[in-house]
Design a protein around this motif. Structure first.
Motif, PDB file in Angstrom:
ATOM      1  N   GLU A 215       3.369   5.434   1.030  1.00 43.27           N
ATOM      2  CA  GLU A 215       1.951   4.698   0.953  1.00 43.27           C
ATOM      3  C   GLU A 215       1.503   3.694   1.798  1.00 43.27           C
ATOM      4  O   GLU A 215       2.467   2.706   1.761  1.00 43.27           O
ATOM      5  N   LEU A 217      -0.045   0.448   2.522  1.00 43.34           N
ATOM      6  CA  LEU A 217      -0.582  -0.982   1.871  1.00 43.34           C
ATOM      7  C   LEU A 217      -1.537  -1.620   2.575  1.00 43.34           C
ATOM      8  O   LEU A 217      -2.502  -1.935   2.273  1.00 43.34           O
ATOM      9  N   GLU A 218      -0.951  -2.248   3.737  1.00 38.34           N
ATOM     10  CA  GLU A 218      -1.691  -3.121   4.794  1.00 38.34           C
ATOM     11  C   GLU A 218      -0.890  -3.310   6.088  1.00 38.34           C
ATOM     12  O   GLU A 218      -0.022  -3.019   6.201  1.00 38.34           O
ATOM     13  N   ARG A 227       5.002   1.516   0.984  1.00 40.01           N
ATOM     14  CA  ARG A 227       5.555   1.621  -0.136  1.00 40.01           C
ATOM     15  C   ARG A 227       6.108   3.208  -0.276  1.00 40.01           C
ATOM     16  O   ARG A 227       5.336   4.154  -0.106  1.00 40.01           O
ATOM     17  N   GLU A 234       8.943  -1.596  -1.480  1.00 42.86           N
ATOM     18  CA  GLU A 234       8.062  -1.722  -0.389  1.00 42.86           C
ATOM     19  C   GLU A 234       8.799  -2.492   0.718  1.00 42.86           C
ATOM     20  O   GLU A 234       9.952  -2.976   0.383  1.00 42.86           O
TER      21      GLU A 234
END
Ligand code: FAD
Length: 375
Positions: A215, A217-218, A227, A234
């Protein structure tokens, strides 16, 4: 004379307008769009190498060609306003109002995860013509330091952009490390498994790192935070920029639509308001995916049904079935299926077919309809 207003001049809205202009030249046709130009979105992956203007057409030019009136305006749409428009048979247009006998809403889709923050880019940046500037920025950076670029989204849009950019970086000898990040366990979930395997082999050949079940995140100034889906671990990796193509959703709202193309809000039929394209969620078993192929067919069906209503004939349900789907993987490669799901097309022949489909749409905008046999 009856008046039809189309809100949203993308693939679906123009398919409706062009079909109506041809079938009933006496109709008064109006198009409202937030932008001054139609954008052939299915070519946006090419806009790192070419100017986005090559894929845009001024609505004023189309209006002259097909005899409609164009209004540049962004309208807010919600259930309340749709009910009001149906009752009053008019929609607001700046300080005035526009009467309609039939209204078609074809406002498309928007990014599921909008690109926010510095060094994060998405479709809106490509549509605004930022591609060539970004390429230049990355070239300059790669001359003095390591360049890592992260792509988020293993669907058709993300992959088309990833492989187009990879080919361009290689051609221009820009040294960059690319990675593909995707929440899913496989790419192209709507396509046959063979298409996913073809893509994975190509990723390996092109030295593109593939991180499935991961995933986004930023993105910060120099790194990306991710993640792992299974473990929730993470971690961060070096990244100069993130290109975010994590899917789209019907916009500004999803419009529940009966099989004839009319909007039905919570069981309440709006008989004079139709919808077509990505924003519409059709009942029945016709192709309801967020693709240009479905958008053009829904647009044509809605036009056909408005002509039928005008002539007092019965409405026709939407039953269009997908004939295949092809996506490009760089300038000379493509993958997809044709005819049957098991009939996988790949490589240069698939690329030629994909380009032929783009030409078919160009012809349509020139007034030559080769989308034969539908509706
Ligand atoms: C890079 C890329 C590649 C793609 N490749 C393919 C492909 O190969 N094959 C395929 O079938 N599909 C492809 N797609 C998907 C395809 O582009 C969409 O399904 C198609 O554009 C949907 O058409 P539409 O008319 O519903 O919406 P759009 O083409 O997005 O048009 C919507 C229009 O509505 C206007 N609008 C929106 N909101 C408002 C408002 N509130 N007021 C006024 N105007 C408004 C917008 O300005 C726009 O002109 C691709 C998409 C992308 C991004």
């Amino acid at each position: 004379m009856a008046q039809v207003v189309v809100l949203g001049g993308g693939y679906a809205g123009l398919a409706s307008l062009i079909s109506l202009a041809k079938k009933m030249p006496a109709l008064q046709l109006h198009l409202i769009d937030a932008n001054p130009e139609h954008c052939k979105i299915t070519n946006l992956h090419k806009t790192f190498a070419r100017q986005v203007a090559d894929f845009k057409l001024p609505y004023t030019q189309l209006a002259e060609r097909f005899g409609f009136t164009f209004h540049q305006h962004r309208l807010q749409i919600d259930n309340h306003s749709l009910n009001r428009w149906q009752q009053q048979k008019k929609i607001p247009l700046g300080d005035s109002e526009l009467d309609f006998d039939w209204l078609i809403i074809s406002t498309g889709a928007a990014a599921l995860v909008p690109p926010r923050g510095r060094q994060v880019y998405g479709l809106e940046h490509l549509m605004a013509g930022r591609g060539p500037d970004l390429l230049e920025e990355w070239r300059t950076r790669a001359e003095s330091q390591r360049l890592d670029l992260s792509f988020v989204g293993g669907g058709a849009t993300g992959l088309q952009i990833l492989f187009e950019l990879k080919a361009l970086l290689r051609q221009q000898k820009i040294d960059a490390g690319l990675r593909l990040i995707d929440m899913n366990s496989r790419t192209l979930p709507m396509m046959p498994e063979g298409a996913h395997r073809y893509v994975v082999r190509k990723l390996r050949r092109e030295n593109i790192i593939y991180l499935p079940q991961t995933e986004y995140l930023e993105q910060t100034d120099t790194s990306i935070k991710l993640r792992e889906c299974g473990s929730d671990r993470e971690y961060q990796l070096d990244s100069a920029a993130t290109l975010l193509f994590a899917g789209v959703k019907r916009a500004p709202i999803s419009l529940p639509t009966n099989p004839f193309g009319q909007i039905e809000l919570e069981g309440n039929l709006l008989p004079d308001i139709f919808s077509a394209g990505d924003c519409s969620d059709y009942a029945g078993n016709g192709l309801n995916q967020l693709t240009a192929q479905a958008a053009v067919r829904k647009g044509k069906l809605v036009a056909h049904n408005i002509v039928n209503l005008y002539a007092g004939r019965r409405l026709r349900p939407y039953r269009y079935q997908e004939k295949g789907y092809l996506m490009s993987l760089g300038p000379i490669d493509a993958v997809g299926w044709v005819g049957l799901h098991c009939n996988l097309a790949r490589g240069f022949p698939a690329n030629i077919l994909k380009e032929a489909m783009e030409s078919q749409y160009d012809l349509f905008l020139d007034g030559v309809d080769t989308y034969l046999g539908f509706p």
